[in-house]
Design an enzyme around this catalytic site. Structure first.
Site, PDB file in Angstrom:
ATOM      1  N   HIS A 198      -9.258  -4.090  -2.211  1.00 35.59           N
ATOM      2  CA  HIS A 198      -8.262  -3.286  -1.481  1.00 35.59           C
ATOM      3  C   HIS A 198      -8.675  -1.816  -1.485  1.00 35.59           C
ATOM      4  O   HIS A 198      -8.582  -1.135  -0.460  1.00 35.59           O
ATOM      5  CB  HIS A 198      -6.883  -3.470  -2.148  1.00 35.59           C
ATOM      6  CG  HIS A 198      -5.764  -2.677  -1.545  1.00 35.59           C
ATOM      7  ND1 HIS A 198      -4.671  -3.259  -0.931  1.00 35.59           N
ATOM      8  CD2 HIS A 198      -5.532  -1.332  -1.491  1.00 35.59           C
ATOM      9  CE1 HIS A 198      -3.840  -2.314  -0.499  1.00 35.59           C
ATOM     10  NE2 HIS A 198      -4.331  -1.145  -0.840  1.00 35.59           N
ATOM     11  N   GLU A 199      -9.170  -1.342  -2.654  1.00 38.74           N
ATOM     12  CA  GLU A 199      -9.547   0.077  -2.770  1.00 38.74           C
ATOM     13  C   GLU A 199     -10.839   0.381  -2.024  1.00 38.74           C
ATOM     14  O   GLU A 199     -10.942   1.411  -1.356  1.00 38.74           O
ATOM     15  CB  GLU A 199      -9.682   0.478  -4.242  1.00 38.74           C
ATOM     16  CG  GLU A 199      -8.424   0.282  -5.078  1.00 38.74           C
ATOM     17  CD  GLU A 199      -7.154   0.728  -4.391  1.00 38.74           C
ATOM     18  OE1 GLU A 199      -6.117   0.066  -4.592  1.00 38.74           O
ATOM     19  OE2 GLU A 199      -7.170   1.705  -3.616  1.00 38.74           O
ATOM     20  N   CYS A 214       0.841  -1.203   0.000  1.00 35.34           N
ATOM     21  CA  CYS A 214       0.000   0.000   0.000  1.00 35.34           C
ATOM     22  C   CYS A 214       0.875   1.252   0.000  1.00 35.34           C
ATOM     23  O   CYS A 214       1.852   1.310   0.756  1.00 35.34           O
ATOM     24  CB  CYS A 214      -0.891  -0.021   1.256  1.00 35.34           C
ATOM     25  SG  CYS A 214      -2.090   1.328   1.304  1.00 35.34           S
ATOM     26  N   HIS A 268     -10.223   0.902   1.500  1.00 41.22           N
ATOM     27  CA  HIS A 268      -9.705   2.240   1.824  1.00 41.22           C
ATOM     28  C   HIS A 268     -10.831   3.231   2.089  1.00 41.22           C
ATOM     29  O   HIS A 268     -10.747   4.041   3.017  1.00 41.22           O
ATOM     30  CB  HIS A 268      -8.820   2.785   0.692  1.00 41.22           C
ATOM     31  CG  HIS A 268      -7.374   2.406   0.796  1.00 41.22           C
ATOM     32  ND1 HIS A 268      -6.600   2.629   1.929  1.00 41.22           N
ATOM     33  CD2 HIS A 268      -6.538   1.841  -0.110  1.00 41.22           C
ATOM     34  CE1 HIS A 268      -5.364   2.201   1.702  1.00 41.22           C
ATOM     35  NE2 HIS A 268      -5.301   1.713   0.475  1.00 41.22           N
TER      36      HIS A 268
END
Ligand code: 5LI
Ligand code: NI
Length: 187
Positions: A157-158, A114, A161
Site C-alpha cells: 500500500h505504501e 487511506c 503511494h
C-alpha cells in the site's frame, strides 16, 4: 509533529506523482522526516494521543501523503502475537523496492483504507501475498527482507503511494467483492 492537517487528500496531484529517490545515506532532513512519520503512526495507534490530536489510525504512511514527493515510507504494524514480536514491523524505508513477489495473491477481508481518502471504498484490494523488499535505513544501510500477509499488504500500500497509485485502483469496479480462486483472504 505531523497531524491530520499535514495529510493531503485525493484530488491533490502529488498523490498521483511518481516520487523521487532520495540521496543515500539520507540527509538530515529526510532522517528527521522519517522519524516524524513513524512517530505519527505510533501516536495514531495510541488511544489517548489519537483522541487528543484527532488522528485517524494508520499502520503506514508515505511521504507523498505529506505533499513531499520523495520515496520514503514508514510502517508501524504491531505484532498480533506477543510471543512472536518479530511478526510485526516498525521501520522507515528509504527508496524501497519490491525485488520479487509470490504468484500467490492475498487481500484483507475488511478491505483497505487511506488517510488521503475521506470516504469508505468497499472491495477487496488484491495484492501479492509475499514480497521481497530492499530498502535503505536512516544510516544508509541496505536491507533485503521478505514479508508476508498483513506486513506485505501494508508495505505494498505504501510503495503504491510513492508510485502514485491509490488502493482503490486495484478494486474491480464492476464486482468489488469478486475473488478469484486461490486468493488468500487475511482477517
Ligand atoms: O498509506 C497509509 N495510510 O493511508 C494510512 C491509513 N491506512 C492504513 O493504515 C491501512 C488500512 C488498511 C489497510 C492498509 Cl494496507 C493500510 Cl496502510
Ligand atoms: Ni494510504
Amino acid at each position: 509533529m505531523i497531524t491530520m492537517d499535514d495529510i493531503i487528500r485525493e484530488g491533490h496531484p502529488t498523490l498521483r506523482a511518481v516520487a523521487k529517490e532520495v540521496p543515500i545515506p539520507p540527509v538530515a532532513e529526510d532522517v528527521e522526516l522519517g522519524k516524524e512519520m513513524l512517530q505519527f503512526l505510533k501516536n495514531s495507534q495510541d488511544p489517548e494521543k489519537a483522541e487528543e490530536l484527532h488522528l485517524r489510525g494508520g499502520v503506514g504512511l508515505a511521504a507523498p501523503q505529506l505533499d513531499i514527493s520523495k520515496r520514503i515510507i514508514a510502517v508501524h504494524v504491531p505484532s498480533i502475537d506477543p510471543e512472536k514480536p518479530e511478526s510485526g514491523i516498525s521501520t522507515v524505508m528509504y527508496n524501497p523496492k519490491i525485488l520479487s513477489h509470490s504468484v500467490q495473491e492475498a487481500c484483507l477481508g475488511e478491505g483497505e483504507g487511506c488517510l488521503s481518502v475521506d470516504r469508505e471504498v468497499p472491495g477487496y484490494v488484491v495484492r501479492a501475498a509475499r514480497i521481497t523488499v530492499s530498502y535503505f535505513d536512516a544510516e544508509g544501510e541496505k536491507h533485503k527482507i521478505r514479508l508476508k500477509n498483513y506486513n506485505a499488504i501494508v508495505v505494498q500500500h505504501e510503495i503504491d503511494h510513492i508510485n502514485g497509485i491509490m488502493f482503490y485502483d486495484h478494486i474491480d469496479e464492476k464486482n468489488p467483492l469478486k475473488l478469484k480462486d486461490g486468493v488468500l483472504v487475511i482477517d
